[in-house]
Design a protein around this motif. Structure first.
Motif, PDB file in Angstrom:
ATOM      1  N   PHE A 139      33.432  65.053  81.498  1.00 25.98           N
ATOM      2  CA  PHE A 139      32.269  64.785  82.343  1.00 25.98           C
ATOM      3  C   PHE A 139      32.673  64.325  83.741  1.00 25.98           C
ATOM      4  CE2 PHE A 139      30.300  64.110  78.113  1.00 25.98           C
ATOM      5  CZ  PHE A 139      29.288  65.061  78.221  1.00 25.98           C
ATOM      6  N   TRP A 140      33.852  63.711  83.875  1.00 26.13           N
ATOM      7  CA  TRP A 140      34.240  63.113  85.142  1.00 26.13           C
ATOM      8  C   TRP A 140      35.541  63.644  85.734  1.00 26.13           C
ATOM      9  CZ3 TRP A 140      32.178  60.298  81.095  1.00 26.13           C
ATOM     10  CH2 TRP A 140      30.922  59.753  81.346  1.00 26.13           C
ATOM     11  N   HIS A 141      36.325  64.390  84.956  1.00 32.96           N
ATOM     12  CA  HIS A 141      37.640  64.808  85.435  1.00 32.96           C
ATOM     13  C   HIS A 141      37.853  66.302  85.206  1.00 32.96           C
ATOM     14  CE1 HIS A 141      38.605  60.577  85.872  1.00 32.96           C
ATOM     15  NE2 HIS A 141      38.247  60.384  84.614  1.00 32.96           N
ATOM     16  N   ASN A 142      38.786  66.850  85.987  1.00 29.83           N
ATOM     17  CA  ASN A 142      39.120  68.271  85.822  1.00 29.83           C
ATOM     18  C   ASN A 142      40.180  68.447  84.740  1.00 29.83           C
ATOM     19  OD1 ASN A 142      41.676  67.723  86.982  1.00 29.83           O
ATOM     20  ND2 ASN A 142      40.931  68.231  89.038  1.00 29.83           N
ATOM     21  N   ASP A 143      40.451  69.701  84.392  1.00 26.44           N
ATOM     22  CA  ASP A 143      41.398  70.004  83.313  1.00 26.44           C
ATOM     23  C   ASP A 143      42.790  69.463  83.582  1.00 26.44           C
ATOM     24  OD1 ASP A 143      39.408  71.272  81.907  1.00 26.44           O
ATOM     25  OD2 ASP A 143      39.987  73.291  82.548  1.00 26.44           O
ATOM     26  N   GLU A 144      43.222  69.498  84.850  1.00 24.38           N
ATOM     27  CA  GLU A 144      44.559  68.998  85.183  1.00 24.38           C
ATOM     28  C   GLU A 144      44.660  67.495  84.897  1.00 24.38           C
ATOM     29  OE1 GLU A 144      47.301  68.464  89.147  1.00 24.38           O
ATOM     30  OE2 GLU A 144      46.020  70.244  88.997  1.00 24.38           O
ATOM     31  N   TRP A 145      43.633  66.713  85.282  1.00 26.58           N
ATOM     32  CA  TRP A 145      43.638  65.281  85.018  1.00 26.58           C
ATOM     33  C   TRP A 145      43.682  65.007  83.514  1.00 26.58           C
ATOM     34  CZ3 TRP A 145      41.262  61.503  82.324  1.00 26.58           C
ATOM     35  CH2 TRP A 145      41.461  60.189  82.729  1.00 26.58           C
ATOM     36  N   ILE A 146      42.897  65.746  82.763  1.00 26.99           N
ATOM     37  CA  ILE A 146      42.860  65.569  81.307  1.00 26.99           C
ATOM     38  C   ILE A 146      44.219  65.868  80.699  1.00 26.99           C
ATOM     39  CG2 ILE A 146      41.868  66.480  79.167  1.00 26.99           C
ATOM     40  CD1 ILE A 146      39.221  66.780  80.766  1.00 26.99           C
ATOM     41  N   LYS A 147      44.862  66.952  81.174  1.00 29.41           N
ATOM     42  CA  LYS A 147      46.182  67.311  80.645  1.00 29.41           C
ATOM     43  C   LYS A 147      47.203  66.213  80.928  1.00 29.41           C
ATOM     44  CE  LYS A 147      49.541  71.043  80.668  1.00 29.41           C
ATOM     45  NZ  LYS A 147      49.905  72.343  81.251  1.00 29.41           N
ATOM     46  N   GLU A 148      47.134  65.622  82.115  1.00 30.19           N
ATOM     47  CA  GLU A 148      48.084  64.570  82.489  1.00 30.19           C
ATOM     48  C   GLU A 148      47.816  63.243  81.782  1.00 30.19           C
ATOM     49  OE1 GLU A 148      48.223  64.009  86.721  1.00 30.19           O
ATOM     50  OE2 GLU A 148      48.551  66.141  87.087  1.00 30.19           O
ATOM     51  N   ASN A 149      46.571  62.928  81.545  1.00 29.80           N
ATOM     52  CA  ASN A 149      46.206  61.593  81.075  1.00 29.80           C
ATOM     53  C   ASN A 149      45.758  61.515  79.623  1.00 29.80           C
ATOM     54  OD1 ASN A 149      46.252  59.813  83.630  1.00 29.80           O
ATOM     55  ND2 ASN A 149      45.244  61.709  84.249  1.00 29.80           N
ATOM     56  N   GLY A 190      49.647  60.309  72.601  1.00 33.13           N
ATOM     57  CA  GLY A 190      50.447  59.136  72.926  1.00 33.13           C
ATOM     58  C   GLY A 190      50.151  58.559  74.287  1.00 33.13           C
ATOM     59  N   ASN A 191      49.342  59.266  75.086  1.00 32.34           N
ATOM     60  CA  ASN A 191      49.006  58.787  76.421  1.00 32.34           C
ATOM     61  C   ASN A 191      47.503  58.976  76.633  1.00 32.34           C
ATOM     62  OD1 ASN A 191      48.952  57.998  79.086  1.00 32.34           O
ATOM     63  ND2 ASN A 191      49.628  59.989  79.839  1.00 32.34           N
ATOM     64  N   VAL A 192      46.714  58.027  76.199  1.00 33.57           N
ATOM     65  CA  VAL A 192      45.269  58.145  76.346  1.00 33.57           C
ATOM     66  C   VAL A 192      44.782  57.038  77.273  1.00 33.57           C
ATOM     67  CG1 VAL A 192      43.053  58.126  75.171  1.00 33.57           C
ATOM     68  CG2 VAL A 192      45.036  59.114  74.040  1.00 33.57           C
ATOM     69  N   ARG A 193      44.229  57.443  78.382  1.00 37.46           N
ATOM     70  CA  ARG A 193      43.669  56.485  79.339  1.00 37.46           C
ATOM     71  C   ARG A 193      42.170  56.433  79.110  1.00 37.46           C
ATOM     72  NH1 ARG A 193      45.153  57.438  85.477  1.00 37.46           N
ATOM     73  NH2 ARG A 193      47.241  57.021  84.694  1.00 37.46           N
ATOM     74  N   GLU A 194      41.630  55.211  78.968  1.00 38.60           N
ATOM     75  CA  GLU A 194      40.191  55.066  78.726  1.00 38.60           C
ATOM     76  C   GLU A 194      39.448  54.806  80.002  1.00 38.60           C
ATOM     77  OE1 GLU A 194      39.329  52.389  75.562  1.00 38.60           O
ATOM     78  OE2 GLU A 194      40.975  53.136  74.383  1.00 38.60           O
ATOM     79  N   MET A 224      41.486  61.925  69.613  1.00 38.07           N
ATOM     80  CA  MET A 224      42.024  62.506  70.843  1.00 38.07           C
ATOM     81  C   MET A 224      41.071  63.567  71.401  1.00 38.07           C
ATOM     82  SD  MET A 224      44.284  62.672  73.186  1.00 38.07           S
ATOM     83  CE  MET A 224      45.521  61.617  72.498  1.00 38.07           C
ATOM     84  N   GLU A 225      40.541  64.413  70.531  1.00 37.65           N
ATOM     85  CA  GLU A 225      39.594  65.446  70.973  1.00 37.65           C
ATOM     86  C   GLU A 225      38.321  64.813  71.524  1.00 37.65           C
ATOM     87  OE1 GLU A 225      40.215  68.646  71.418  1.00 37.65           O
ATOM     88  OE2 GLU A 225      42.242  68.108  70.770  1.00 37.65           O
ATOM     89  N   LYS A 226      37.874  63.725  70.917  1.00 36.40           N
ATOM     90  CA  LYS A 226      36.689  63.017  71.394  1.00 36.40           C
ATOM     91  C   LYS A 226      36.932  62.444  72.789  1.00 36.40           C
ATOM     92  CE  LYS A 226      33.414  59.410  70.185  1.00 36.40           C
ATOM     93  NZ  LYS A 226      32.906  58.550  69.134  1.00 36.40           N
ATOM     94  N   VAL A 227      38.103  61.841  73.004  1.00 36.05           N
ATOM     95  CA  VAL A 227      38.454  61.276  74.304  1.00 36.05           C
ATOM     96  C   VAL A 227      38.508  62.381  75.362  1.00 36.05           C
ATOM     97  CG1 VAL A 227      40.331  60.177  75.610  1.00 36.05           C
ATOM     98  CG2 VAL A 227      39.629  59.245  73.401  1.00 36.05           C
ATOM     99  N   LYS A 228      39.130  63.498  75.032  1.00 37.12           N
ATOM    100  CA  LYS A 228      39.210  64.618  75.982  1.00 37.12           C
ATOM    101  C   LYS A 228      37.819  65.117  76.340  1.00 37.12           C
ATOM    102  CE  LYS A 228      43.719  66.442  74.607  1.00 37.12           C
ATOM    103  NZ  LYS A 228      44.401  67.583  73.960  1.00 37.12           N
ATOM    104  N   SER A 229      36.984  65.271  75.341  1.00 41.20           N
ATOM    105  CA  SER A 229      35.620  65.740  75.563  1.00 41.20           C
ATOM    106  C   SER A 229      34.855  64.775  76.462  1.00 41.20           C
ATOM    107  CB  SER A 229      34.909  65.906  74.219  1.00 41.20           C
ATOM    108  OG  SER A 229      33.590  66.314  74.397  1.00 41.20           O
ATOM    109  N   PHE A 230      35.025  63.486  76.221  1.00 38.92           N
ATOM    110  CA  PHE A 230      34.373  62.459  77.025  1.00 38.92           C
ATOM    111  C   PHE A 230      34.787  62.576  78.493  1.00 38.92           C
ATOM    112  CE2 PHE A 230      34.809  58.237  78.927  1.00 38.92           C
ATOM    113  CZ  PHE A 230      33.503  57.783  78.886  1.00 38.92           C
ATOM    114  N   HIS A 231      36.079  62.704  78.746  1.00 42.01           N
ATOM    115  CA  HIS A 231      36.593  62.735  80.114  1.00 42.01           C
ATOM    116  C   HIS A 231      36.222  64.014  80.857  1.00 42.01           C
ATOM    117  CE1 HIS A 231      38.572  58.928  80.327  1.00 42.01           C
ATOM    118  NE2 HIS A 231      39.242  59.141  79.215  1.00 42.01           N
TER     119      HIS A 231
END
Length: 106
Positions: free
Chosen positions: A88-98, A102-106, A79-86
């Motif tokens: 690069f392209w998304h803001n904190d609000e998008w990361i918090k939502e997605n 249990g809710n990981v969007r690739e 989960m931390e790896k996915v957040k770190s990856f995102h």
């Protein structure tokens, strides 16, 4: 066995979690992982194979599998790896939502 210089193992590559197996063409399905010692055999390339006198060695199936977990991580670490990856392209609000548990969007 006479003339055989190595044993080939079938691979199962786990990726992301301990329950997901990768089967794409870019994931090797089988590899030589045991060789005869002292026969002039050396690793080749990225240690993906072996050569003797610049030729592939003769190898037979070991009849066994290797379960490769090199790309699997515990769920929280993944989960931390996915957040770190995102990031690069998304803001904190998008990361918090997605990227909540249990809710990981690739």
């Amino acid at each position: 066995m006479q003339g055989v210089d190595g044993l080939v193992f079938d691979y199962l590559h786990f990726y992301g979690s301990y329950f997901t197996v990768q089967t794409g063409r870019n994931w090797y399905r089988r590899e030589v992982r045991v060789i005869r010692n002292g026969k002039g055999i050396s690793s080749y390339g990225d240690a993906q194979g072996f050569r003797k006198d610049d030729k592939k060695i003769r190898a037979i199936s070991a009849g066994a599998k290797i379960y490769h977990y090199g790309w699997a991580r515990p769920p929280q670490v993944m989960m931390e790896k996915v957040k770190s990856f995102h990031q690069f392209w998304h803001n904190d609000e998008w990361i918090k939502e997605n990227c909540s548990s249990g809710n990981v969007r690739e």
